[in-house]
Design an enzyme around this catalytic site. Structure first.
Site, short mmCIF file in Angstrom:
data_model
loop_
_atom_site.label_atom_id
_atom_site.label_comp_id
_atom_site.label_asym_id
_atom_site.label_seq_id
_atom_site.Cartn_x
_atom_site.Cartn_y
_atom_site.Cartn_z
CG ASP A 42 -0.21 -0.12 2.54
OD1 ASP A 42 1.01 -0.39 2.55
OD2 ASP A 42 -0.86 0.05 3.59
CG ASP A 51 8.43 3.54 -0.41
OD1 ASP A 51 9.30 4.37 -0.10
OD2 ASP A 51 7.49 3.23 0.35
CD1 TRP A 166 -0.60 -1.27 8.15
CD2 TRP A 166 -2.19 -2.83 8.25
NE1 TRP A 166 -0.46 -2.12 7.07
CE2 TRP A 166 -1.41 -3.08 7.10
CE3 TRP A 166 -3.26 -3.70 8.51
CZ2 TRP A 166 -1.65 -4.14 6.23
CZ3 TRP A 166 -3.50 -4.75 7.65
CH2 TRP A 166 -2.70 -4.96 6.53
CE1 TYR A 168 2.19 1.01 10.97
CE2 TYR A 168 0.62 2.17 9.58
CZ TYR A 168 1.59 1.21 9.74
OH TYR A 168 1.97 0.45 8.66
CE LYS A 202 2.53 -2.66 10.27
NZ LYS A 202 3.00 -1.80 9.20
CB SER A 243 5.51 -3.84 10.10
OG SER A 243 6.15 -2.81 10.76
N GLY A 271 7.32 -5.51 3.71
CA GLY A 271 7.17 -5.00 2.35
C GLY A 271 8.51 -4.62 1.75
O1 LIG Z 1 2.49 -3.20 6.60
C1 LIG Z 1 3.26 -2.47 6.02
C2 LIG Z 1 2.79 -1.40 5.13
O2 LIG Z 1 1.39 -1.46 5.03
C3 LIG Z 1 4.71 -2.64 6.27
O3 LIG Z 1 5.47 -2.32 5.16
P1 LIG Z 1 7.04 -2.22 5.31
O4 LIG Z 1 7.54 -3.59 5.69
O5 LIG Z 1 7.55 -1.78 3.98
O6 LIG Z 1 7.30 -1.23 6.41
#
Ligand SMILES: O=C(CO)COP(=O)(O)O
Length: 304
Positions: A42, A51, A166, A168, A202, A243, A271
């Site tokens: 994403d 990226d 997620w 954060y 996450k 992550s 990612g």
């Molecule tokens: O869950 C993620 C992005 O949605 C984690 O991505 P990255 O591993 O690139 O930080």
């Protein structure tokens, strides 16, 4: 038998649809041992195309889905536009996690809120096995965020769709409390996602350094292992995914993986550390991650 942290989900609150989908993700894909590695994609929305600059082939969503298949991932996480245009060709071959909200990083994070732009019904229509929701824990916009999440959780519950949050830590306040990746912030975010009904959460790997401006309990010396142990404990029956973050050295990523799995995490969502490299290199790196996860099987079917 007493449950291990992060080793089983659900129980009475888990509908059959959720259990079926979690079972598909955790036991019919990837290593099929109850662990998971997800491939998130994403970043084009969250960070913009920057990226993809170092390895331009990864700007093609079809390349990423094929990578997820070749690497034996448990799922790919994408936004609705890519799911609608690209998942068709690979439907059912690798589980889809549909992200329901997202934003650009053009405005500042001081009042972060990730607006909804897709629904749990979209996820059902597309054959997804889970939905993803980004929650900005501690943001001044938290009240609106909690309300949005409530709607998603109710829909997910009704339609039998696993909910991955997620979590954060974000917003002006967190910067004065050790920052977004501090142990305090990550631990609190994991607990918040669990309290608000996530099936999986996450989180970033916590930085255990002592920080000023937070509760005394976080002022002791903690090792990275103690910090991630505590985060998994805080998530209790919500399964934990750790992550990757920005591209880092392989040894550091492998060590983070070992510590997370040792703590009882269910798996990884990596990612950039996977796809910001040449194709064969990506597969070699994933094989090393899988090797670690193969040593930490998680017992039983979800909800069992
Ligand atoms: O869950 C993620 C992005 O949605 C984690 O991505 P990255 O591993 O690139 O930080």
């Amino acid at each position: 038998m007493q449950r291990q942290p992060g080793r089983g989900v659900g129980g009475a609150g888990l509908g059959t649809g959720k259990k079926t989908r979690l079972n598909r993700i955790l036991h019919q894909h990837g290593l099929r041992n109850g662990t998971a590695i997800f491939l998130p994609y994403d970043h084009g929305l969250e960070h913009g195309p920057r990226d993809f600059f170092d390895n331009p082939v990864v700007s093609d969503p079809a390349y990423i889905i094929r990578l997820a298949l070749e690497g034996g991932f448990n799922g790919i996480a994408v936004q609705i536009g890519l799911a609608e245009k690209f998942y068709w060709d690979y439907a059912g071959e690798v589980p889809l996690i549909l992200k329901l909200n997202g934003k650009t990083d053009i405005p500042s994070d001081a009042e972060a809120l990730s607006p909804l732009h897709a629904s749990v019904a979209d996820a059902v229509r597309l054959g997804a096995d889970a939905v993803g929701y980004t929650l900005y824990v501690g943001s001044p916009a938290q009240e609106t965020d909690f309300r949005q999440l409530r709607q998603v959780r109710e829909d997910a519950q009704r339609l039998g769709m696993p909910l991955i949050v997620w979590a954060y830590p974000r917003g002006a306040a967190i910067e004065g409390k050790g920052g977004r990746d501090s142990f305090y912030a990550v631990d609190y975010a994991a607990r918040t996602a669990s309290e608000l009904g996530a099936d999986m959460v996450k989180v970033n790997f916590p930085h255990p350094e002592k920080v000023s401006g937070v509760k005394d309990a976080y002022q002791h010396e903690f090792s990275p292992q103690q910090a991630i142990d505590a985060v998994v404990r805080s998530a209790n029956r919500t399964l934990v995914l750790v992550s990757g973050g920005e591209k880092a050295g392989d040894e550091a990523m492998l060590e983070k993986t070992r510590q997370s799995m040792e703590a009882g995490a269910t798996g990884l969502i990596f990612g950039r550390n996977v796809w910001q490299r040449e194709h064969d290199e990506s597969l070699r790196f994933v094989a090393r991650l899988r090797e670690i996860l193969s040593q930490h099987p998680r017992a039983g079917a979800p909800g069992a």
